[in-house]
Design a protein around this motif. Structure first.
Motif, mmCIF file in Angstrom:
data_model
loop_
_atom_site.group_PDB
_atom_site.id
_atom_site.type_symbol
_atom_site.label_atom_id
_atom_site.label_comp_id
_atom_site.label_asym_id
_atom_site.label_seq_id
_atom_site.Cartn_x
_atom_site.Cartn_y
_atom_site.Cartn_z
ATOM 1 N N VAL A 53 23.016 68.314 52.878
ATOM 2 C CA VAL A 53 22.925 68.775 54.265
ATOM 3 C C VAL A 53 22.938 70.301 54.206
ATOM 4 C CG1 VAL A 53 24.038 68.849 56.522
ATOM 5 C CG2 VAL A 53 24.065 66.721 55.191
ATOM 6 N N ASP A 54 21.856 70.895 54.643
ATOM 7 C CA ASP A 54 21.679 72.342 54.510
ATOM 8 C C ASP A 54 22.032 72.804 53.090
ATOM 9 O OD1 ASP A 54 20.806 72.481 57.134
ATOM 10 O OD2 ASP A 54 22.821 72.868 57.920
ATOM 11 N N GLY A 55 21.600 72.036 52.123
ATOM 12 C CA GLY A 55 21.745 72.424 50.729
ATOM 13 C C GLY A 55 23.063 72.067 50.070
ATOM 14 N N GLU A 56 24.028 71.566 50.871
ATOM 15 C CA GLU A 56 25.338 71.229 50.306
ATOM 16 C C GLU A 56 25.430 69.721 50.081
ATOM 17 O OE1 GLU A 56 27.985 73.351 49.764
ATOM 18 O OE2 GLU A 56 26.714 75.068 50.326
ATOM 19 N N THR A 57 26.080 69.293 49.005
ATOM 20 C CA THR A 57 26.242 67.855 48.770
ATOM 21 C C THR A 57 27.183 67.253 49.816
ATOM 22 O OG1 THR A 57 28.036 68.318 47.240
ATOM 23 C CG2 THR A 57 25.865 67.916 46.278
ATOM 24 N N VAL A 58 26.795 66.099 50.303
ATOM 25 C CA VAL A 58 27.575 65.409 51.331
ATOM 26 C C VAL A 58 27.556 63.916 51.012
ATOM 27 C CG1 VAL A 58 27.310 64.597 53.718
ATOM 28 C CG2 VAL A 58 27.319 67.053 53.243
ATOM 29 N N TYR A 59 28.701 63.270 51.184
ATOM 30 C CA TYR A 59 28.745 61.814 51.062
ATOM 31 C C TYR A 59 28.212 61.220 52.362
ATOM 32 C CZ TYR A 59 32.049 62.657 47.204
ATOM 33 O OH TYR A 59 32.651 63.067 46.047
ATOM 34 N N ARG A 71 20.817 69.831 62.021
ATOM 35 C CA ARG A 71 20.962 70.106 60.584
ATOM 36 C C ARG A 71 19.742 69.610 59.815
ATOM 37 N NH1 ARG A 71 25.747 71.305 58.367
ATOM 38 N NH2 ARG A 71 27.395 71.645 59.872
ATOM 39 N N SER A 72 19.641 70.077 58.581
ATOM 40 C CA SER A 72 18.518 69.699 57.732
ATOM 41 C C SER A 72 19.025 68.893 56.538
ATOM 42 C CB SER A 72 17.805 70.969 57.271
ATOM 43 O OG SER A 72 16.796 70.618 56.375
ATOM 44 N N ILE A 73 18.462 67.712 56.379
ATOM 45 C CA ILE A 73 18.964 66.780 55.368
ATOM 46 C C ILE A 73 17.883 66.530 54.313
ATOM 47 C CG2 ILE A 73 19.705 64.372 55.042
ATOM 48 C CD1 ILE A 73 20.539 64.965 58.229
ATOM 49 N N LEU A 74 18.322 66.538 53.075
ATOM 50 C CA LEU A 74 17.390 66.211 51.988
ATOM 51 C C LEU A 74 17.910 64.983 51.261
ATOM 52 C CD1 LEU A 74 14.808 67.292 50.451
ATOM 53 C CD2 LEU A 74 16.434 68.213 48.778
ATOM 54 N N THR A 75 17.042 63.987 51.077
ATOM 55 C CA THR A 75 17.415 62.790 50.318
ATOM 56 C C THR A 75 16.484 62.676 49.122
ATOM 57 O OG1 THR A 75 15.871 61.221 51.321
ATOM 58 C CG2 THR A 75 17.907 61.663 52.536
ATOM 59 N N VAL A 76 16.720 61.655 48.312
ATOM 60 C CA VAL A 76 15.918 61.492 47.100
ATOM 61 C C VAL A 76 14.434 61.342 47.440
ATOM 62 C CG1 VAL A 76 16.181 58.971 46.935
ATOM 63 C CG2 VAL A 76 15.855 60.324 44.853
ATOM 64 N N GLU A 77 14.134 60.746 48.584
ATOM 65 C CA GLU A 77 12.723 60.599 48.968
ATOM 66 C C GLU A 77 12.073 61.954 49.205
ATOM 67 O OE1 GLU A 77 15.202 58.833 50.397
ATOM 68 O OE2 GLU A 77 14.603 56.744 50.700
ATOM 69 N N GLY A 78 12.875 62.924 49.647
ATOM 70 C CA GLY A 78 12.337 64.251 49.913
ATOM 71 C C GLY A 78 12.254 65.105 48.662
ATOM 72 N N LEU A 79 12.937 64.675 47.631
ATOM 73 C CA LEU A 79 12.927 65.430 46.377
ATOM 74 C C LEU A 79 11.550 65.340 45.728
ATOM 75 C CD1 LEU A 79 15.011 66.974 44.644
ATOM 76 C CD2 LEU A 79 15.462 64.839 43.436
ATOM 77 N N GLY A 80 11.030 64.149 45.676
ATOM 78 C CA GLY A 80 9.719 63.959 45.067
ATOM 79 C C GLY A 80 9.332 62.517 45.234
ATOM 80 N N ALA A 81 8.093 62.217 44.951
ATOM 81 C CA ALA A 81 7.602 60.854 45.153
ATOM 82 C C ALA A 81 6.793 60.464 43.924
ATOM 83 C CB ALA A 81 6.731 60.795 46.402
ATOM 84 N N PRO A 82 6.534 59.180 43.768
ATOM 85 C CA PRO A 82 5.711 58.771 42.624
ATOM 86 C C PRO A 82 4.397 59.563 42.628
ATOM 87 C CG PRO A 82 6.577 56.840 43.768
ATOM 88 C CD PRO A 82 6.944 58.030 44.597
ATOM 89 N N LEU A 108 20.735 62.724 41.214
ATOM 90 C CA LEU A 108 19.639 63.681 41.404
ATOM 91 C C LEU A 108 20.002 64.698 42.487
ATOM 92 C CD1 LEU A 108 16.672 61.155 41.234
ATOM 93 C CD2 LEU A 108 16.980 63.102 39.682
ATOM 94 N N MET A 109 20.627 64.227 43.561
ATOM 95 C CA MET A 109 20.943 65.144 44.654
ATOM 96 C C MET A 109 22.058 66.100 44.250
ATOM 97 S SD MET A 109 18.529 64.075 46.346
ATOM 98 C CE MET A 109 18.541 65.357 47.585
ATOM 99 N N ALA A 110 23.047 65.584 43.521
ATOM 100 C CA ALA A 110 24.120 66.467 43.045
ATOM 101 C C ALA A 110 23.537 67.514 42.094
ATOM 102 C CB ALA A 110 25.201 65.645 42.341
ATOM 103 N N ALA A 111 22.610 67.080 41.251
ATOM 104 C CA ALA A 111 22.000 68.011 40.294
ATOM 105 C C ALA A 111 21.125 69.034 41.016
ATOM 106 C CB ALA A 111 21.165 67.229 39.281
ATOM 107 N N LYS A 112 20.443 68.599 42.047
ATOM 108 C CA LYS A 112 19.594 69.509 42.820
ATOM 109 C C LYS A 112 20.451 70.627 43.435
ATOM 110 C CE LYS A 112 16.184 70.542 45.954
ATOM 111 N NZ LYS A 112 15.754 71.920 45.808
ATOM 112 N N ALA A 113 21.568 70.245 44.039
ATOM 113 C CA ALA A 113 22.452 71.253 44.641
ATOM 114 C C ALA A 113 22.941 72.231 43.582
ATOM 115 C CB ALA A 113 23.634 70.574 45.329
ATOM 116 N N LEU A 114 23.272 71.707 42.414
ATOM 117 C CA LEU A 114 23.751 72.578 41.331
ATOM 118 C C LEU A 114 22.671 73.573 40.919
ATOM 119 C CD1 LEU A 114 25.691 73.364 38.979
ATOM 120 C CD2 LEU A 114 24.551 71.602 37.623
ATOM 121 N N LEU A 115 21.470 73.057 40.632
ATOM 122 C CA LEU A 115 20.424 73.959 40.111
ATOM 123 C C LEU A 115 19.970 74.965 41.166
ATOM 124 C CD1 LEU A 115 18.234 71.632 37.859
ATOM 125 C CD2 LEU A 115 20.335 72.881 37.321
ATOM 126 N N ASP A 116 20.077 74.602 42.431
ATOM 127 C CA ASP A 116 19.725 75.559 43.479
ATOM 128 C C ASP A 116 20.674 76.756 43.483
ATOM 129 O OD1 ASP A 116 17.563 74.107 44.260
ATOM 130 O OD2 ASP A 116 18.491 73.266 46.068
#
Ligand code: FES
Ligand code: FES
Lengths: 162, 702
Positions: A53-59, A71-82, A108-116
């Motif tokens: 949520v806005d770049g922060e990991t959220v349960y 707010r802006s939410i990113l999920t695994v579907e928004g990360l990338g697709a086949p 993947l989402m936890a890792a995305k937040a970290l690498l960002d």
């Protein structure tokens, strides 16, 4: 009490009518049909439901929809697709990082937040960032390698566009 | 070639293989994907024998109507059973197709070969392929087993690291049973009957509606209750409210003391001796007692199932380990003819054995029968999974060695106290959970454990692999335990190997010999020797530290079920307030390996789970039932405790393929146990090796 909410999910603006107490996970899976975020415990203990949520990991199992107006939410579907995988997804595939795969959306989402926030994490920093996420299959060593690999790819610029 | 059990049970070729109009080949298996990569391995085997690319194979898995029945996906049998059936069928169908093609081309079969499904004549294309000749092949014929599969030297796909077929979907947000959505689908949750015999005296429906609204249906059949509705959030609320709105007569009562191995070892039991009697000897007798607690499977996803009752047909989607047994069990419980029930496998999270998956399928079916025409998606809660899935029994194991004057054992008895490990529904009188809640519950579960010829349950791996003149087991199968018990990855092998390998270290110390050299002196099996020697090299065993001062290195060996894959493991630990595993090395002999990286992945996961069992995990009981109901009260290993892990495969491609998913758990736990003893100078014999037990051991040792 039903509430009218506007939130951005994976870059798309959604208008949602739901009780303010509905967990974000239910909004994603059942209102929006985005099933990639997973139910594991509903208790903020396993990370299977993790989204950004806005770049922060959220349960998402415990975060109430009512708190997400605008707010802006990113999920695994928004990360990338086949066919258009994010470098993290590609790295997980390259390392065959996963057995049953149920934990992977959250990983993947936890890792995305970290690498960002830290494009060159040490092993210890990756461990710390992923520690809230349970993997019961024991895919941890591969997941650690995959995150380090994705970080290197992203640093080299090969992952442009994400 | 030998016809495997799976093929004897399902002899028709078309049960296994079918040519599809889209120019693929459908290969069916009764085994299911549990995260172990089995479908990828089976596709490799079929592609190899048929001379196809892997992407020309489509696997159909776990279909109780069309596919072969192969029992449960368990005990690491899949590659050995399903794999050998698919290999034989594929080789046979290729030969049949080749013969047809030869007729059409007026060629001798020897002139023809197959490349990606096309027939070549002396290396050049003929314009003919499998799909052209398919209508002429009678796949309703029974397999003869007469066609020899390819020699290993000609393998191009078997033995290669083919990426997992299912992983890409799972990395992009799909691929699981939990994701299935059907038009008009209702979500459902249960109100669990608190134990067999508990009866529902009162259910305050108004309280449930007040909490969850009017959109939630309350479904009841005798003592089975479920909440169902379109809105999953409301259904979940209703289920929480229902727990507080129900009054039960005679709910089960547990005592915290019943969760211990000590309690198990004092309970009435069926006693049985297996193998040789224990000889006496001049060097005396050494005995040592070990234990482990009840364990949960701890699947990361609570069990889930879908069901639809329509036009007299019950369709069920489940992630359980066997669709044919599930079909039979559901039909029996609901008193339906078997042909009125169809079970389809859909992938779930890792289960590591018999967890709540089958029970959730019956739950969904019960709700569906009450709400005809409505697809039901029933999901357990986290608490329900921990509280009601079958647990892996606590065990006590006392190993006795009769030692000769040369310091080597001449007799060995492994004495075991345990509840049963083999209580899958339909096996030995076991049945699905919710059957207890119906009008006429089945007779009480009889304690049944897997016989030794099928690998044993509690007795699994209780016979040491070493050359010892007389080896036997004293088995005390405890019958009255207050929770359901069944199979968890490795079954009895985890503690049996922990105990056997612990005593082996004690015996080597007594003889004043190095633990690795001592083991080798008792082993003539060349494959066992090879893995031990390899892991010794990997871990530089010959340069091992003297131990003590809080650092230690330990070694252990087992061959799973004494018949499947071999694993030798070295673990290095640091012991301070807690045990910290820093490094693990593992050498595996899995015979002919289908997918080396897949094997390594399984072995890594099995070892990590074993570290968790050895150091952390323990299911506890409270008055009302299982008390370890979440990840705080049932913690498992996390990233911060993951050691460096190295796995190597010993080349054994001349031997048949062996299942590997469970081979490393026992030796990993045992190597850690031995490393801790090496670090402390005294042994911790009880799992999990917690801080309290470190202190206890140090006080005892000094
Ligand atoms: S499901 Fe949200 S943390 Fe487990
Ligand atoms: S891969 Fe199964 S839980 Fe992580």
């Amino acid at each position: 009490m039903s509430k009218h909410l506007t939130m951005t999910v994976n870059g798309h603006v959604h208008e949602i009518d739901t009780a303010g107490t509905t967990p974000l996970l239910d909004v994603l899976r059942n209102h929006l049909g985005q099933k990639g975020s997973r139910y594991g415990c509903g208790l903020e203990q396993c990370g299977a439901c993790m989204v950004l949520v806005d770049g922060e990991t959220v349960y998402s199992c415990s975060r109430e929809a009512g708190s997400l107006q605008g707010r802006s939410i990113l999920t695994v579907e928004g990360l990338g697709a086949p066919g258009a995988l994010h470098p993290l997804q590609q790295a997980f595939l390259d390392e065959q990082a996963g057995q049953c795969g149920y934990c992977l959306s959250g990983m993947l989402m936890a890792a995305k937040a970290l690498l960002d926030r830290n494009p060159s994490p040490t092993r210890a920093e990756i461990v710390e960032a992923l520690d809230p996420n349970v993997c019961r299959c024991g895919s941890h060593p591969r997941i650690l390698r995959a995150v380090a690999r994705a970080a290197a790819v992203l640093r080299s610029g090969a992952g442009d566009g994400h | 070639m030998v016809i495997s059990q799976s093929l004897r049970d399902n002899p028709r070729l078309d049960r296994w293989l079918r040519f599809e109009p889209d120019r693929t080949v459908r290969v069916a298996t009764g085994k299911v994907e549990l995260g172990q990569g089995i479908l990828t391995a089976l596709a490799q085997i079929a592609a190899e024998e048929l001379d196809l690319r892997v992407d020309q194979i489509r696997i159909m898995s776990g279909d109780s109507v069309e596919g072969p029945g192969e029992g449960y996906t368990a005990s690491s049998w899949s590659v050995e059973h399903s794999g050998s059936a698919i290999r034989a069928v594929s080789a046979e169908v290729r030969a049949l197709a080749l013969a047809r093609a030869a007729l059409r081309l007026n060629a001798a079969p020897e002139e023809l070969s197959v490349l990606e499904g096309e027939f070549l004549r002396d290396g050049t294309a003929t314009g003919l392929d499998y799909w052209h000749v398919a209508p002429d092949i009678d796949l309703s014929a029974e397999a003869t087993g007469a066609v020899a599969p390819k020699p290993v030297a000609e393998h191009r796909i078997v033995g290669r690291d083919i990426p997992r077929l299912d992983l890409a979907a799972k990395l992009t947000g799909s691929g699981f049973i939990q994701d299935i959505d059907m038009p008009g689908m209702l979500h459902a949750r249960t109100l669990r009957q608190p134990g067999r015999g508990a009866t529902l005296l009162l259910l305050d429906k108004d309280a449930i509606r007040r909490a969850a609204g009017d959109g939630v249906l309350i479904v009841r059949r005798e003592n089975f209750v479920a909440l169902a509705g379109e809105d999953e959030t409301a259904v979940r609320k209703a289920a929480t409210a229902a727990a507080g709105a129900a009054v039960w007569d005679r709910p089960r009562r547990l005592g915290p003391e019943q969760a211990g191995a000590g309690w198990i070892a004092t309970q009435p039991s069926h006693d049985r001796h297996i193998g040789d009697p224990m000889p006496e000897s001049d060097g005396g007798r050494v005995s040592m007692r070990f234990s482990r607690p009840f364990l949960s499977h701890g699947s990361i996803a609570p069990s889930c199932a879908l069901a639809l009752w329509q036009d007299g047909l019950l369709s069920v989607w489940s992630h359980a380990q066997g669709m044919h047994p599930l079909r039979a069990n559901i039909a029996a419980t609901l008193r339906l003819p078997v042909e009125k029930v169809a079970c389809h496998h859909a992938q779930g999270a890792g289960c590591y054995g018999h967890n709540g998956a089958d029970d959730a399928a019956l739950d969904a079916a019960l709700v569906a029968m009450e709400l005809p025409g409505k697809p039901i998606r029933l999901c357990w809660s986290r608490e329900e999974e921990f509280g009601y899935e079958p647990l892996s029994s606590a065990m006590a194991v006392e190993v006795h060695a009769s030692v000769g004057t040369d310091g080597r054992p001449v007799g060995w008895t492994t004495e075991i106290w345990s509840a049963a490990h083999g209580q899958r529904p339909g096996v030995g009188g076991a049945y699905l959970l919710a059957a207890d809640a119906l009008e006429t519950p089945p007779p009480e579960r009889k304690p049944f454990d897997i016989p030794e010829e099928r690998g044993g349950g509690a007795t699994r791996n209780a016979i040491p692999l070493y050359d010892i003149a007389a080896k036997g087991i004293d088995f005390h199968l405890v019958h009255d335990v207050p929770v359901r018990t069944s199979s968890l990855r490795g079954l009895g092998a985890t503690l049996n190997v922990f105990a056997i390998e612990g005593l082996m270290d004690e015996l080597s110390a007594r003889a004043g010999e190095d633990p690795l050299a001592y083991r080798l002196s008792l082993l003539t099996d060349p494959r066992a020797r090879a893995v031990l020697e390899r892991v010794g090299d990997m871990a530089r065993w010959s340069e091992r530290d003297p131990g003590g001062a809080g650092r230690g290195t330990g070694i252990a060996l087992a061959r799973y079920k004494n018949a499947s894959a071999y694993a030798a493991i070295v673990a290095a630990v640091e012991v301070g307030e807690a045990v910290r595993v820093t490094d693990v090395w593992c050498a595996v002999d899995a015979g002919l390996v289908i997918n080396p990286d897949g094997v390594a992945n399984q072995v890594e996961g099995n070892m990590i789970q074993a570290i968790s069992w050895a150091l952390i995990e323990e299911s506890r009981f409270g008055e009302d039932g299982v008390a370890s109901l979440d990840w705080q009260t049932y913690p498992v290993i996390r990233f911060r405790d993951i050691p460096e892990i190295r796995v190597e495969l010993v080349d054994a491609s001349a031997h048949d393929p062996l299942g590997v998913g469970e081979c490393a758990g026992g030796p990993a736990a045992a190597a850690i146990g031995n490393a801790v003893a090496h670090a402390l100078g005294t042994r911790i014999r009880d799992m999990p090796m917690t801080r309290e037990r470190i202190i206890e051991a140090l006080m005892r040792g000094s």
